[in-house]
Design a protein around this motif. Structure first.
Motif: not given
Length: 880
Positions: A456-464
């Motif tokens: 995301n724009q905050a630099g956090a990584f996600y597995i969706n």
């Protein structure tokens, strides 16, 4: 008795129309007979009175004149004759002639008490042409004869009149009976005997012919009765159908009320009358009893507060026409707890409330279901909000967010409902078309969900994970489950870095082992040579340089082992502040004058570490910072302060636990670190400098030291330029006991004991033997551990101490020592190694090894350790 008989007859006559007709006809006949008889008697009486008048007339016309002449002539005889002649008339009873009130002549006699009629006649006589009044003739006629004749004729007249009237009455009665009475009786009998199921039978009068064109009253009555019967018949059928339907409806209503647990009630205001349906009794736990005080029974089932609320609502409904709807808990007459919903609605007549109707519904199951649903929803929301992953639901067509769990709200903030979730999870990825089209990329998993990684724009990584589900309103929506893998990404990166470090550490350990063996030979034989050469000669100088170079090589090996986190430096509680201040003095003299140093050294805290390595950390970080500002100069800013991580919102690096840390911050205003270089700066031998200008080991060594001490190092580009390195080291509250400084003494301890030296490197074994020999000891050399063990078995008591290398073929040093100690437990054993990950204090203590020496071995250290162990062994033997 006669009175009772008359009363009975009268009562019977009152019950029969024919008898009533006969009675009234007889009464009428008696009346007519009486009137007729009276009239006939009156006529007869008049007739007899007329006969009396005729007699008076006959006196006046036939006798008065001659009698007057006889009186004028005073002919007594003639007068008497005339009077007697007149008395012969039927009703005359007395005659007298008066003159001036005096009776001159009379005839007949008046009886006392007899009824009579008197008539007076003036008597005149013509004399000389003149009429002279000569007296008055009074004639008395008796009424006894008149009465006697009337009485004699009364019976005949009465019988005649009665017979005539009776005959007429009988004829009338017969005509009435034929024409009306019998038909009325038949109609009455029909009406009396007919039953509801016989209403279909038509009324027909016997022996009567009906003229349809000219119906009489009886015909009209029969027709009206038949029409009424027909209407009654149809009304009866309709009423039976209605009653049947009402019964069915009532039964259905009762069943429906039982199924729905609803009871109805009605209150009549004027009569103060309550009506309940059967189900209402059931709800209250009562038997059906209309005589109970319904209001009091119902109010008694409520709690005090609810009862007062229901009572007020009921009163206001009557007084103000205000309906009510309340949910309350009751305790039935059987002691059961129930939840009910009671309602009331006013019914008006004009402006006045005349009735209140309402119902009561048993909502216990609904309340329990709602409570269970609330608990289930609360449990579900608790579970969803307890999940560390973010969960949201979005519209299939518009991607608008419909639901977010607590983790998502905390991660992205509130007020996102209605926004597109692509803006949150699809940073750096494209949508295949306008909003409402599925995103590109992503791989379906075994359950059919679309899986992709995003940032995301905050630099956090996600597995969706995204799949289609049915929403509460029935439409298909997207269920999005995103797991924040930022920390995992960092841990993976750290794991990769750790694997690199372990690989390089293993390589460094192998190199260190071999290099230490080489250095052991170089330094050992150099020390032997220095003992043999004359002092202050050129050769001694050469040997001193060789020894100094070997010492620097030892420091380099230890630096490599420190980087690989395999160093054995002593960890003590130290204060960092004086070390930093001392290091900065040295740094000031070693970096260009174009670099300005600013400092803010605040922390007085202690850490577990090594002063030399703290010095190395600061020197490497500051040297790198000065190199970044070498061209144009700049500012080197060093800060030392305490930080509480994990409290008050302060973020905690992945590898650290919340707590108090000492922070060393080194910032520069140089060129900064390019983003593509940032992930590699702590890798060994990585450098951006030209060949020959840097080894790439400085930051790698710093990283190794910090990790070994349980800390973390963080790097980021400074604003507006430069880079910032921040080192976090855990703070300790423990302090070291100050140790007494050892006295300086150049005399080496010596001895004469027998020492077994075992090393697979012959040069090292010989070197150690020569050093021990010059210290006065008898050294027995063996380069094979198996041979050494056989030698020791042949005479364990012949050796006072064993000195063995760790890494040897066939049998390692620790196994050799264990076998020897099994035969002689009190034997002092020194274990030597250039590098081994198997050597730990716990392992040595378990085997029974008394000392551990790291290669390269120098004479001074060897002399001290050997003498110490032999002295301790001697004391132990003496005490035994």
């Amino acid at each position: 008795m006669p009175f009772r008989r008359i009363k009975t007859i009268s009562r019977r006559l009152k019950g029969s129309l024919a008898a009533k007709q006969l009675f009234y006809i007889l009464i009428f006949s008696f009346f007519i007979t009486f009137v007729g008889t009276s009239f006939n008697l009156f006529l007869e009486y008049k007739k007899d009175l007329s006969a009396v008048d005729d007699q008076f007339t006959q006196i006046r016309e036939g006798h008065l004149e001659s009698l007057s002449g006889s009186l004028w002539q005073l002919d007594d005889l003639q007068i008497s004759t005339h009077l007697n002649d007149m008395l012969t008339m039927r009703d005359l009873i007395y005659l007298e002639i008066r003159e001036n009130g005096e009776v001159l002549f009379s005839a007949g006699r008046l009886k006392e008490g007899e009824q009579w009629v008197r008539r007076g006649f003036d008597m005149f006589f013509s004399h000389g042409g003149q009429q002279r009044h000569i007296g008055v003739l009074d004639a008395y006629a008796s009424l006894e004869g008149v009465h006697q004749r009337l009485f004699e004729r009364l019976f005949v007249i009465l019988v005649t009149q009665a017979f005539k009237v009776l005959l007429v009455s009988m004829v009338i009665l017969a005509v009435l009976h034929r024409v009306a009475t019998r038909h009325i009786s038949a109609i009455a009998g029909y009406a009396t005997s007919i039953r509801p199921h016989e209403l279909g039978t038509r009324l027909e009068l016997p022996n009567r012919e009906v003229d349809p064109e000219y119906p009489d009253e009886i015909d009209e009555l029969v027709s009206a009765l038949n029409q009424m019967r027909q209407r009654l018949f149809h009304d009866m059928e309709r009423r039976q159908a209605v009653e049947h339907q009402l019964a069915r409806n009532r039964a259905l209503l009762d069943e429906t009320q039982k199924l729905s647990n609803i009871g109805g009630w009605e209150y009549h205001v004027d009569d103060e009358l309550f009506l309940w349906t059967n189900q209402l009794y059931e709800i209250h736990g009562l038997e059906v009893d209309p005589t109970v005080d319904h209001f009091e029974v119902s109010i008694a089932c409520y709690s005090k507060a609810d009862g007062e609320a229901v009572g007020r609502a009921f009163t206001e409904c009557i007084d103000r026409g205000r309906p009510y709807d309340l949910d309350c808990e009751i305790t039935t007459c059987k002691g059961e707890k129930k939840w009910i919903r009671t309602t009331g609605r006013p019914v008006f007549e004009g402006d006045r409330v005349v009735r209140v109707v309402g119902n009561m519904m048993d909502i216990t199951e609904s309340v329990k279901a709602e409570e269970a649903q609330r608990r289930s929803l609360k449990t579900l929301m608790t579970v969803l909000d307890s999940v560390d992953a973010i969960i949201c639901v979005s519209d299939t067509d518009t991607f608008r967010i419909l639901f977010m769990n607590k983790a998502m709200i905390e991660s992205f903030g509130e007020g996102l409902t209605g926004q597109e979730y692509h803006a949150l999870f699809m940073a750096g990825r494209e949508k295949a078309g306008p909003p409402g089209v599925s995103p590109r990329a992503g791989i379906p998993d075994h359950a059919g969900a679309l899986v992709w990684e995003s940032r995301n724009q905050a630099g956090a990584f996600y597995i969706n994970y995204e799949r289609s589900i049915q929403w509460v309103d029935g439409r298909q929506v997207r269920f999005h489950h995103g797991v924040d893998i930022t920390q995992i990404k960092k841990m993976e990166e750290e794991l990769r870095q750790s694997h690199k470090m372990e690989a390089i550490g293993g390589l460094a350990g192998g190199i260190a082992h071999d290099f230490n063996n080489i250095l052991s030979s170089v330094l050992g034989y150099t020390e032997l040579a220095l003992d043999d050469v004359p002092p202050e000669t050129r050769l001694e100088g050469y040997l001193q340089e060789i020894y100094l170079a070997g010492t620097r090589a030892v420091a380099l090996v230890r630096q490599i082992l420190t980087f690989a986190r395999q160093g054995d430096e002593e960890m003590v509680a130290i204060q960092v502040k004086p070390i930093v201040n001392e290091a900065l003095k040295l740094i000031r003299s070693s970096i260009p004058s174009t670099v300005e140093i600013t400092r803010d050294i605040e922390s007085e805290s202690l850490i577990f570490g090594n002063a030399t390595q703290v010095h190395q950390i600061l020197m490497n970080l500051c040297t790198n910072a000065a190199s970044a500002m070498e061209g144009e100069g700049g500012v080197l800013d060093v800060k030392l302060f305490d930080t509480a991580l994990g409290y008050g919102g302060t973020p905690v690096p992945v590898s650290l636990l919340p707590g108090n840390y000492l922070s060393l911050r080194v910032a520069d205003t140089g060129c900064g670190i390019p983003p593509e270089v940032m992930p590699s700066i702590f890798e060994p031998f990585f450098t951006t400098k030209a060949p020959g200008e840097g080894t790439g080991m400085g930051l790698a060594m710093v990283h190794g030291i910090v990790k070994k001490w349980g800390g973390e190092i963080k790097v980021e580009n400074n604003t507006p330029r430069g880079a910032v390195f921040t080192v976090y080291l855990p703070i300790t509250e423990e302090e070291n006991e100050p140790s007494e400084p050892l006295p300086e003494d150049d005399t080496l301890p010596t001895g004469g004991e027998r020492v077994l030296v075992v090393d697979d490197e012959p040069a090292i074994a010989r070197m150690i033997g020569k050093i021990l020999g010059r210290l006065g000891y008898t050294a027995v050399i063996r380069t094979d551990s198996v041979e050494a063990l056989e030698l020791f078995r042949s005479g364990p008591e012949h050796f006072n101490l064993v000195m063995t290398d760790m890494t040897m073929p066939t049998m390692t040093g620790d196994l050799l020592a264990a076998e020897m100690l099994r035969m002689r437990p009190e034997l002092p054993v020194i274990l030597c190694t250039g590098y081994s990950n198997r050597v730990t204090d716990a392992a040595l203590a378990e085997i029974g090894i008394k000392a551990f020496m790291t290669k390269p071995i120098v004479k001074k250290e060897l002399a001290r350790v050997v003498r110490t162990l032999l002295d301790e062994a001697g004391k132990g033997a003496g005490s035994t």
